[in-house]
Design a protein around this motif. Structure first.
Motif, PDB file in Angstrom:
ATOM      1  N   MET A   1       0.410  -1.007   0.217  1.00 18.36           N
ATOM      2  CA  MET A   1       0.051  -0.165   0.090  1.00 18.36           C
ATOM      3  C   MET A   1       1.330   1.271  -1.137  1.00 18.36           C
ATOM      4  SD  MET A   1      -3.112   1.419   3.227  1.00 18.36           S
ATOM      5  CE  MET A   1      -4.047   0.189   2.310  1.00 18.36           C
ATOM      6  N   LYS A   2       0.553   2.212  -0.831  1.00 15.97           N
ATOM      7  CA  LYS A   2       1.065   3.220  -1.081  1.00 15.97           C
ATOM      8  C   LYS A   2       0.414   4.594  -0.519  1.00 15.97           C
ATOM      9  CE  LYS A   2       4.275   1.394  -4.740  1.00 15.97           C
ATOM     10  NZ  LYS A   2       4.319   0.146  -4.223  1.00 15.97           N
ATOM     11  N   ILE A   3       1.195   5.455   0.398  1.00 15.73           N
ATOM     12  CA  ILE A   3      -0.084   7.167   1.075  1.00 15.73           C
ATOM     13  C   ILE A   3       0.431   7.758   0.288  1.00 15.73           C
ATOM     14  CG2 ILE A   3      -0.723   7.555   2.802  1.00 15.73           C
ATOM     15  CD1 ILE A   3      -2.270   5.215   2.468  1.00 15.73           C
ATOM     16  N   LEU A   4       0.111   8.566  -0.141  1.00 15.43           N
ATOM     17  CA  LEU A   4       0.380  10.199  -0.018  1.00 15.43           C
ATOM     18  C   LEU A   4      -0.170  10.929   0.836  1.00 15.43           C
ATOM     19  CD1 LEU A   4       2.090  11.543  -2.316  1.00 15.43           C
ATOM     20  CD2 LEU A   4       0.186  12.613  -3.301  1.00 15.43           C
ATOM     21  N   VAL A   5       0.695  11.966   1.636  1.00 15.58           N
ATOM     22  CA  VAL A   5       0.666  12.605   2.451  1.00 15.58           C
ATOM     23  C   VAL A   5       0.933  13.814   2.142  1.00 15.58           C
ATOM     24  CG1 VAL A   5       1.515  13.252   5.117  1.00 15.58           C
ATOM     25  CG2 VAL A   5       1.581  10.971   4.249  1.00 15.58           C
ATOM     26  N   ALA A   6      -0.375  15.114   2.210  1.00 13.40           N
ATOM     27  CA  ALA A   6      -0.221  15.999   1.507  1.00 13.40           C
ATOM     28  C   ALA A   6       0.154  16.943   2.692  1.00 13.40           C
ATOM     29  CB  ALA A   6      -0.927  16.506   0.681  1.00 13.40           C
ATOM     30  N   ASN A   7       0.669  18.220   2.751  1.00 10.56           N
ATOM     31  CA  ASN A   7       0.453  18.880   4.379  1.00 10.56           C
ATOM     32  C   ASN A   7       0.477  20.930   3.317  1.00 10.56           C
ATOM     33  OD1 ASN A   7       1.577  21.485   6.171  1.00 10.56           O
ATOM     34  ND2 ASN A   7       3.623  20.173   5.807  1.00 10.56           N
ATOM     35  N   LEU A   8      -0.293  20.839   3.075  1.00  4.70           N
ATOM     36  CA  LEU A   8      -1.112  22.253   2.328  1.00  4.70           C
ATOM     37  C   LEU A   8      -0.900  24.086   2.933  1.00  4.70           C
ATOM     38  CD1 LEU A   8      -4.132  21.026   1.518  1.00  4.70           C
ATOM     39  CD2 LEU A   8      -1.862  20.180   0.024  1.00  4.70           C
ATOM     40  N   GLY A   9      -0.285  24.526   2.290  1.00  3.47           N
ATOM     41  CA  GLY A   9      -0.524  26.221   2.455  1.00  3.47           C
ATOM     42  C   GLY A   9      -1.123  26.812   1.587  1.00  3.47           C
ATOM     43  N   SER A  10      -1.677  28.486   2.057  1.00  2.00           N
ATOM     44  CA  SER A  10      -2.429  28.564   1.533  1.00  2.00           C
ATOM     45  C   SER A  10      -1.727  28.662  -0.677  1.00  2.00           C
ATOM     46  CB  SER A  10      -2.670  30.097   1.323  1.00  2.00           C
ATOM     47  OG  SER A  10      -1.497  30.902   1.808  1.00  2.00           O
ATOM     48  N   THR A  11      -1.179  28.346  -0.575  1.00  2.00           N
ATOM     49  CA  THR A  11      -0.288  28.547  -1.727  1.00  2.00           C
ATOM     50  C   THR A  11       1.357  27.737  -2.046  1.00  2.00           C
ATOM     51  OG1 THR A  11       1.139  31.097  -1.430  1.00  2.00           O
ATOM     52  CG2 THR A  11      -0.467  30.985  -1.842  1.00  2.00           C
ATOM     53  N   SER A  12       1.629  26.395  -1.400  1.00  2.00           N
ATOM     54  CA  SER A  12       2.055  25.489  -1.004  1.00  2.00           C
ATOM     55  C   SER A  12       1.299  23.766  -1.249  1.00  2.00           C
ATOM     56  CB  SER A  12       3.394  25.960  -0.174  1.00  2.00           C
ATOM     57  OG  SER A  12       2.390  25.711   1.064  1.00  2.00           O
ATOM     58  N   PHE A  13       2.343  23.432  -1.444  1.00  2.00           N
ATOM     59  CA  PHE A  13       1.698  21.609  -1.523  1.00  2.00           C
ATOM     60  C   PHE A  13       3.287  21.044  -0.934  1.00  2.00           C
ATOM     61  CE2 PHE A  13       1.520  17.294  -3.502  1.00  2.00           C
ATOM     62  CZ  PHE A  13       0.700  18.066  -3.297  1.00  2.00           C
ATOM     63  N   TYR A  15       4.904  17.392  -0.310  1.00  2.00           N
ATOM     64  CA  TYR A  15       4.023  16.343   0.155  1.00  2.00           C
ATOM     65  C   TYR A  15       5.325  14.778   0.443  1.00  2.00           C
ATOM     66  CZ  TYR A  15       6.239  14.897  -4.526  1.00  2.00           C
ATOM     67  OH  TYR A  15       6.768  14.973  -5.649  1.00  2.00           O
ATOM     68  N   ARG A  16       4.711  13.344   0.616  1.00  2.00           N
ATOM     69  CA  ARG A  16       5.834  12.542   1.006  1.00  2.00           C
ATOM     70  C   ARG A  16       4.966  11.229   0.842  1.00  2.00           C
ATOM     71  NH1 ARG A  16       9.700  12.443   6.316  1.00  2.00           N
ATOM     72  NH2 ARG A  16      10.230  15.204   5.892  1.00  2.00           N
ATOM     73  N   LEU A  17       5.537  10.611  -0.442  1.00  2.00           N
ATOM     74  CA  LEU A  17       4.748   9.265  -0.831  1.00  2.00           C
ATOM     75  C   LEU A  17       5.945   8.178   0.488  1.00  2.00           C
ATOM     76  CD1 LEU A  17       3.037   7.678  -1.715  1.00  2.00           C
ATOM     77  CD2 LEU A  17       5.075   7.083  -3.787  1.00  2.00           C
ATOM     78  N   PHE A  18       4.363   7.201   0.782  1.00  2.00           N
ATOM     79  CA  PHE A  18       5.307   6.044   2.135  1.00  2.00           C
ATOM     80  C   PHE A  18       5.317   4.751   0.819  1.00  2.00           C
ATOM     81  CE2 PHE A  18       4.815   9.412   4.626  1.00  2.00           C
ATOM     82  CZ  PHE A  18       6.267   9.673   5.126  1.00  2.00           C
ATOM     83  N   ASP A  19       5.633   3.703   1.466  1.00  2.00           N
ATOM     84  CA  ASP A  19       5.383   2.457   0.855  1.00  2.00           C
ATOM     85  C   ASP A  19       4.905   2.228   2.631  1.00  2.00           C
ATOM     86  OD1 ASP A  19       4.866  -0.445   0.532  1.00  2.00           O
ATOM     87  OD2 ASP A  19       6.869  -0.684  -0.591  1.00  2.00           O
ATOM     88  N   MET A  20       3.727   1.494   3.007  1.00  2.00           N
ATOM     89  CA  MET A  20       3.210   1.149   4.010  1.00  2.00           C
ATOM     90  C   MET A  20       3.440  -0.288   4.603  1.00  2.00           C
ATOM     91  SD  MET A  20       2.576   3.938   5.148  1.00  2.00           S
ATOM     92  CE  MET A  20       2.479   3.817   6.569  1.00  2.00           C
ATOM     93  N   GLU A  21       3.778  -0.489   3.425  1.00  2.00           N
ATOM     94  CA  GLU A  21       4.323  -2.225   4.005  1.00  2.00           C
ATOM     95  C   GLU A  21       5.729  -2.247   4.618  1.00  2.00           C
ATOM     96  OE1 GLU A  21       5.805  -6.851   2.147  1.00  2.00           O
ATOM     97  OE2 GLU A  21       4.407  -5.251   0.669  1.00  2.00           O
ATOM     98  N   THR A  22       6.528  -1.228   4.267  1.00  2.00           N
ATOM     99  CA  THR A  22       7.894  -1.442   5.169  1.00  2.00           C
ATOM    100  C   THR A  22       7.887   0.069   5.585  1.00  2.00           C
ATOM    101  OG1 THR A  22       9.222  -0.585   3.008  1.00  2.00           O
ATOM    102  CG2 THR A  22       9.458  -2.482   3.158  1.00  2.00           C
ATOM    103  N   GLU A  23       7.374   1.375   5.307  1.00  2.00           N
ATOM    104  CA  GLU A  23       7.220   2.220   6.279  1.00  2.00           C
ATOM    105  C   GLU A  23       8.233   2.857   5.334  1.00  2.00           C
ATOM    106  OE1 GLU A  23       6.621   2.406  10.165  1.00  2.00           O
ATOM    107  OE2 GLU A  23       4.579   2.543  10.098  1.00  2.00           O
TER     108      GLU A  23
END
Length: 395
Positions: A1-13, A15-23
């Protein structure tokens, strides 16, 4: 399972992408100046590959598409298809009683919109971006990991303000607390480092936004931020704790209305307002070292407020096993750590000055005879959000 984590600002984005099998973190990146006339800087790191390009990015949906294009690049990418992304997780801030880990739906978005007064710098850009992403990527589940969720274990006696009780019942006025992902990570990591599941830990998340949390067995018992992220310690440009009745006097003397004054407190207060130099602690420390008395005052007030909360939380926990510094300032400013820990030997807190000035990354910096261990532990909020997101979509 791959999870994309988003950290948002008003004019910014970011992200980090994780493989949750191994973290394992597969990729990270970010885009700035979203929706502005200027070109955006779009950066990405995938393994040993790093790239940067400039491009006009009109909105957050276009930013996510840009990121996915980078991740699916035929030569340097780590995804073969968008379908590999099981969900996008967000470190969301505030939705009142809709706390916890939630699938993003209309009820949640409306709650975040209705409570934008509480988190004006956070809720509006998140809601706007989430709506864009729902429309552009309808097959990818969006998950909001509310920062308040970690603090639901705080006993009522430490959560309730002494306001008319109907305010608590009808308007959800209470100490909600924030930085939940960071404090949760510190609680989990310190249990491992101390080899103690019921550890008493005081976590100091110090950065552009700062809060302190008392934890017992990894569960929040009290935290410095209250109803809003404007409370608690002085923030980079937000006031922190403040007597609201002072506004009546300033309103009369300045001729400004309450909205103007609240805007000043949330944008021109904190370290910026105190120092008159910057909202960045690094700049303030340099100015203080060069003899700027107002900058020195900002450093002193910030450290003193941190110390006061540590004293409170030693009382809440009946002592502590560890005091932990994390966040951009907590991890990198040996001067702030030193000021916070000075004259605390009565409480069993004694810093090793050499370790404090030389330690980079995770490490114990307390003196050998310190009764309470002092640690620097880099936080990993994104991994916490990835774990929470994966757990929800697997149910």
């Amino acid at each position: 399972m791959k999870i994309l984590v988003a950290n948002l600002g008003s004019t910014s984005f970011k992200y980090r992408l994780f493989d949750m099998e191994t973290e394992q973190q597969l990729a990270r990146g970010g885009i700035d100046r979203i929706g502005e006339d200027a070109e955006s800087n779009c950066v990405v790191e995938i393994g040993s590959h790093a790239a940067k390009e400039t491009k006009h990015i009109p909105d957050h949906a276009a930013a996510v598409q840009m990121c996915l294009d980078q991740l699916m690049h035929s030569d340097t990418g780590c995804l073969s298809s968008v379908d590999e992304v099981a969900a996008i997780g967000f470190k969301a801030v505030f939705a009142g009683k809709l706390s916890g880990i939630k699938i993003v739906n209309e009820e949640l978005l409306q709650a975040m919109e209705n409570l934008a007064d509480v988190a004006p710098a956070h809720n509006p850009p998140y809601v706007r971006a989430m709506r864009q992403l729902q429309a552009s990527f309808p097959k990818i589940p969006l998950v909001a990991a509310l920062e308040t969720a970690f603090h639901e274990t705080i006993p009522e006696k430490y959560r309730i303000y002494s306001v008319p009780y109907q305010w608590t019942q009808q308007y959800e006025v209470r100490r909600w607390g924030f930085h939940g992902a960071s404090h949760r990570f510190i609680g989990t990591r310190m249990a491992e480092l101390l080899g103690k599941e019921d550890a008493k830990v005081i976590s100091c998340h110090l950065g552009g936004s700062s809060s302190i949390c008392a934890m017992l067995g990894g569960l929040s018992q009290s935290t410095s931020m209250g109803m809003t992220p404007q409370s608690g310690l002085p923030q980079n440009n937000r006031v922190g704790d403040f007597d609201p009745f002072a506004l009546r006097l300033v309103k009369r003397l300045s001729g400004k209305d309450y909205d103007e004054l609240l805007d000043e407190l949330s944008t021109q207060g904190g370290l910026l307002g105190l120092s008159g130099v910057s909202n960045d602690c690094r700049d303030i420390e340099i100015a203080a070292d060069n003899g700027n008395e107002q900058a020195q005052l900002a450093v002193d007030v910030y450290a003193a407020d941190i110390k006061k909360y540590i004293g409170q939380y030693l009382a809440v926990l009946n002592g502590a096993d560890a005091l932990v510094f994390t966040g951009g300032i907590g991890e990198n400013s040996d001067a702030i750590r030193s000021k916070v820990c000075e004259e605390m030997t009565f409480a069993g807190i004694e810093l090793d000055n050499d370790k404090n000035s030389s330690t980079r990354g995770e490490g114990k910096i307390s003196a050998d005879n310190s009764k309470i261990q002092i640690w620097i532990v880099p936080t990993n909020e994104e991994l916490v959000v990835a774990r929470q997101t994966a757990n929800l979509v697997q149910k």
